[in-house]
Design a protein around this motif. Structure first.
Motif, PDB file in Angstrom:
ATOM      1  N   LEU A  68       0.569  -1.139  -0.264  1.00  0.00           N
ATOM      2  CA  LEU A  68       0.326   0.164  -0.255  1.00  0.00           C
ATOM      3  C   LEU A  68       0.494   1.082  -0.016  1.00  0.00           C
ATOM      4  O   LEU A  68       0.247   2.609  -0.699  1.00  0.00           O
ATOM      5  N   VAL A  69       1.665   0.866   0.838  1.00  0.00           N
ATOM      6  CA  VAL A  69       2.861   2.326   1.142  1.00  0.00           C
ATOM      7  C   VAL A  69       3.706   2.834  -0.438  1.00  0.00           C
ATOM      8  O   VAL A  69       3.691   4.026  -0.676  1.00  0.00           O
ATOM      9  N   ALA A  70       3.998   1.638  -0.850  1.00  0.00           N
ATOM     10  CA  ALA A  70       4.673   1.268  -2.309  1.00  0.00           C
ATOM     11  C   ALA A  70       3.731   1.917  -3.596  1.00  0.00           C
ATOM     12  O   ALA A  70       3.932   2.768  -4.355  1.00  0.00           O
ATOM     13  N   ALA A  71       2.454   1.703  -3.508  1.00  0.00           N
ATOM     14  CA  ALA A  71       1.368   2.051  -4.173  1.00  0.00           C
ATOM     15  C   ALA A  71       1.434   3.834  -4.503  1.00  0.00           C
ATOM     16  O   ALA A  71       0.978   4.839  -5.171  1.00  0.00           O
ATOM     17  N   ALA A  72       0.629   4.108  -2.760  1.00  0.00           N
ATOM     18  CA  ALA A  72       0.901   5.452  -2.948  1.00  0.00           C
ATOM     19  C   ALA A  72       1.630   6.268  -3.529  1.00  0.00           C
ATOM     20  O   ALA A  72       2.216   7.104  -3.645  1.00  0.00           O
ATOM     21  N   LEU A  73       2.991   5.769  -3.519  1.00  0.00           N
ATOM     22  CA  LEU A  73       4.346   7.040  -3.298  1.00  0.00           C
ATOM     23  C   LEU A  73       4.195   6.297  -4.865  1.00  0.00           C
ATOM     24  O   LEU A  73       5.525   6.814  -5.510  1.00  0.00           O
ATOM     25  N   GLY A  74       3.749   5.593  -5.707  1.00  0.00           N
ATOM     26  CA  GLY A  74       3.969   5.116  -7.367  1.00  0.00           C
ATOM     27  C   GLY A  74       4.596   4.058  -7.695  1.00  0.00           C
ATOM     28  O   GLY A  74       5.367   4.356  -8.867  1.00  0.00           O
ATOM     29  N   PHE A  75       5.769   3.485  -6.734  1.00  0.00           N
ATOM     30  CA  PHE A  75       6.477   2.759  -6.981  1.00  0.00           C
ATOM     31  C   PHE A  75       5.363   1.180  -7.344  1.00  0.00           C
ATOM     32  O   PHE A  75       5.133  -0.005  -7.128  1.00  0.00           O
ATOM     33  N   GLY A  76       5.026   1.171  -8.935  1.00  0.00           N
ATOM     34  CA  GLY A  76       3.760  -0.270  -9.310  1.00  0.00           C
ATOM     35  C   GLY A  76       4.736  -1.707  -9.387  1.00  0.00           C
ATOM     36  O   GLY A  76       3.583  -2.525  -8.393  1.00  0.00           O
ATOM     37  N   GLY A  77       5.730  -1.478  -8.974  1.00  0.00           N
ATOM     38  CA  GLY A  77       6.387  -2.767  -9.739  1.00  0.00           C
ATOM     39  C   GLY A  77       6.454  -3.426  -8.188  1.00  0.00           C
ATOM     40  O   GLY A  77       6.135  -4.856  -7.480  1.00  0.00           O
ATOM     41  N   ILE A  78       7.167  -2.365  -6.726  1.00  0.00           N
ATOM     42  CA  ILE A  78       6.983  -3.003  -5.899  1.00  0.00           C
ATOM     43  C   ILE A  78       5.517  -3.949  -5.271  1.00  0.00           C
ATOM     44  O   ILE A  78       6.291  -4.516  -4.172  1.00  0.00           O
ATOM     45  N   ALA A  79       4.975  -2.773  -5.486  1.00  0.00           N
ATOM     46  CA  ALA A  79       3.736  -2.709  -4.898  1.00  0.00           C
ATOM     47  C   ALA A  79       2.831  -4.037  -5.376  1.00  0.00           C
ATOM     48  O   ALA A  79       2.594  -4.776  -4.035  1.00  0.00           O
ATOM     49  N   GLY A  80       3.008  -4.208  -6.459  1.00  0.00           N
ATOM     50  CA  GLY A  80       2.747  -6.092  -7.080  1.00  0.00           C
ATOM     51  C   GLY A  80       3.288  -6.958  -6.352  1.00  0.00           C
ATOM     52  O   GLY A  80       2.349  -7.254  -5.855  1.00  0.00           O
TER      53      GLY A  80
END
Length: 54
Positions: A13-25
């Motif tokens: 969730l934090v990675a998605a909020a910051l725009g890191f799509g690959g890490i968030a996935g």
């Protein structure tokens, strides 16, 4: 096990909020896998933990 699933969910969730799509996935995928492993182990422990010893 459930703690790790929640940690990876928060990381996703934090990675998605910051725009890191690959890490968030990747973190979300790991969280899903860990959650279902936890559920499977919980159900197995319910079945085998309730055996009567005679």
């Amino acid at each position: 096990m459930l703690r790790w699933a929640l940690i990876f969910l928060i990381v996703a969730l934090v990675a998605a909020a910051l725009g890191f799509g690959g890490i968030a996935g990747a973190a979300a995928g790991i969280a899903k896998i860990l959650f279902w492993v936890f559920v499977a182990l919980f159900i197995i422990s319910l079945f085998f933990g309730r055996r009567a010893v005679t």
